[in-house]
Scaffold this motif. Structure first.
Motif, PDB file in Angstrom:
ATOM      1  N   GLY A   1      11.248 -14.187 -46.972  1.00  0.00           N
ATOM      2  CA  GLY A   1      11.289 -15.163 -48.058  1.00  0.00           C
ATOM      3  C   GLY A   1      12.538 -16.005 -47.959  1.00  0.00           C
ATOM      4  O   GLY A   1      13.023 -16.287 -46.877  1.00  0.00           O
TER       5      GLY A   1
ATOM      6  N   ALA B   1      13.281 -15.063 -53.469  1.00  0.00           N
ATOM      7  CA  ALA B   1      11.829 -15.246 -53.583  1.00  0.00           C
ATOM      8  C   ALA B   1      11.184 -14.774 -52.293  1.00  0.00           C
ATOM      9  O   ALA B   1      11.588 -15.182 -51.207  1.00  0.00           O
ATOM     10  N   LEU B   2      10.201 -13.905 -52.419  1.00  0.00           N
ATOM     11  CA  LEU B   2       9.459 -13.420 -51.256  1.00  0.00           C
ATOM     12  C   LEU B   2       8.242 -14.301 -51.033  1.00  0.00           C
ATOM     13  O   LEU B   2       7.647 -14.809 -51.985  1.00  0.00           O
ATOM     14  N   TYR B   3       7.868 -14.483 -49.768  1.00  0.00           N
ATOM     15  CA  TYR B   3       6.672 -15.267 -49.459  1.00  0.00           C
ATOM     16  C   TYR B   3       5.444 -14.660 -50.138  1.00  0.00           C
ATOM     17  O   TYR B   3       4.574 -15.374 -50.624  1.00  0.00           O
ATOM     18  N   SER B   4       5.387 -13.327 -50.186  1.00  0.00           N
ATOM     19  CA  SER B   4       4.224 -12.658 -50.768  1.00  0.00           C
ATOM     20  C   SER B   4       4.113 -12.893 -52.279  1.00  0.00           C
ATOM     21  O   SER B   4       3.031 -12.770 -52.850  1.00  0.00           O
ATOM     22  N   ASP B   5       5.230 -13.234 -52.942  1.00  0.00           N
ATOM     23  CA  ASP B   5       5.213 -13.484 -54.393  1.00  0.00           C
ATOM     24  C   ASP B   5       4.913 -14.940 -54.745  1.00  0.00           C
ATOM     25  O   ASP B   5       4.665 -15.246 -55.911  1.00  0.00           O
TER      26      ASP B   5
ATOM     27  N   ARG C   1       2.999 -18.092 -55.521  1.00  0.00           N
ATOM     28  CA  ARG C   1       1.628 -18.329 -55.980  1.00  0.00           C
ATOM     29  C   ARG C   1       1.169 -19.762 -55.719  1.00  0.00           C
ATOM     30  O   ARG C   1       0.015 -19.990 -55.413  1.00  0.00           O
TER      31      ARG C   1
ATOM     32  N   ILE D   1       6.607 -18.607 -58.599  1.00  0.00           N
ATOM     33  CA  ILE D   1       6.815 -17.267 -58.069  1.00  0.00           C
ATOM     34  C   ILE D   1       6.245 -16.278 -59.081  1.00  0.00           C
ATOM     35  O   ILE D   1       6.617 -16.300 -60.255  1.00  0.00           O
ATOM     36  N   GLY D   2       5.364 -15.423 -58.652  1.00  0.00           N
ATOM     37  CA  GLY D   2       4.778 -14.438 -59.556  1.00  0.00           C
ATOM     38  C   GLY D   2       3.975 -15.124 -60.651  1.00  0.00           C
ATOM     39  O   GLY D   2       3.370 -16.168 -60.449  1.00  0.00           O
ATOM     40  N   GLU D   3       3.989 -14.542 -61.822  1.00  0.00           N
ATOM     41  CA  GLU D   3       3.205 -15.073 -62.930  1.00  0.00           C
ATOM     42  C   GLU D   3       3.960 -16.085 -63.780  1.00  0.00           C
ATOM     43  O   GLU D   3       3.364 -16.935 -64.416  1.00  0.00           O
TER      44      GLU D   3
ATOM     45  N   LYS E   1       7.707 -17.322 -63.146  1.00  0.00           N
ATOM     46  CA  LYS E   1       8.918 -17.993 -62.682  1.00  0.00           C
ATOM     47  C   LYS E   1       8.569 -19.240 -61.864  1.00  0.00           C
ATOM     48  O   LYS E   1       7.794 -19.168 -60.913  1.00  0.00           O
TER      49      LYS E   1
ATOM     50  N   LYS F   1      -1.978 -19.861 -53.414  1.00  0.00           N
ATOM     51  CA  LYS F   1      -2.272 -18.658 -52.654  1.00  0.00           C
ATOM     52  C   LYS F   1      -3.665 -18.167 -53.028  1.00  0.00           C
ATOM     53  O   LYS F   1      -3.993 -18.062 -54.214  1.00  0.00           O
TER      54      LYS F   1
END
Length: 196
Positions: free
Chosen positions: A81, A90-94, A96, A132-134, A136, A194
């Motif tokens: 990330g 921030a991670l790439y997997s997080d 959205r 990021i996520g739900e 952020k 994503k």
């Protein structure tokens, strides 16, 4: 690990800036009236002793609040990330979604600098966001040709960061697909989401 350093408009303190802007306008008007109309019963001379310091304070606070909208960002990209000095990790997997004003960026085929010079149109302040996520959302506001909060070089560095970021996301999620013309993963509106 790649590191990118640039300045941007953080869009904070908008209400504070507006307050001090109108306070400065009001105190400048009052001070001019007191100076222009000498010894009038409605505007006595001693009012200048109050209005002049208030005017200087309002102007100072306005410029101070406006300058606080500029932030310096240092982003370090790694294989998992990126780490931002303003927003944290921030991670790439997080990630959205990404929203980029792709059609307004000259580097992506948008209107060129000459268009804005030859017309009365204002240079656009481009808003870039990553969710990021739900909950952020990271937001950067830059002007492609430089302005009050960033230079042209800052935008170039930021664009290099976007290119590297979207390259990483393309390798993670879209490697078997042909890539789009807008930074590989963005659609024609400049967005990416994503897939679940």
């Amino acid at each position: 690990m790649n590191t990118y350093r640039f300045r941007f408009n953080n869009s904070k303190k908008t209400l504070t800036i507006l307050f001090w802007f109108f306070a400065a306008l009001l105190t400048i008007s009052l001070t001019i009236i007191v100076i222009v109309i000498p010894s009038d019963p409605l505007f006595p001379a001693w009012l200048l002793l109050i209005s002049l310091p208030l005017m200087l304070t309002a102007i100072y606070r306005f410029f101070k609040a406006a300058s606080e909208r500029q932030s310096t960002e240092v982003v370090s990209l790694n294989e998992d990330g990126f780490t931002s000095s303003c927003f944290g990790s921030a991670l790439y997997s997080d990630m959205r979604s990404i929203q980029i004003p792709a059609r307004e960026i000259a580097l992506l085929g948008g209107k060129q600098y000459d268009y804005y010079k030859q017309t009365d149109a204002d240079f656009p302040n481009l808003v870039f966001s990553i969710t990021i996520g739900e909950s952020k959302t990271l937001i950067w506001i830059l002007n492609e040709w430089g302005g009050l909060y960033n230079s042209k070089d800052d935008f170039t560095i930021f664009f290099d960061f976007l290119t590297a970021l979207t390259d990483q996301l393309y390798q993670l999620y879209h490697v078997n697909e042909s890539y789009n013309s807008y930074l590989k993963i963005l659609d024609e509106n400049g967005s990416w989401e994503k897939r679940s």
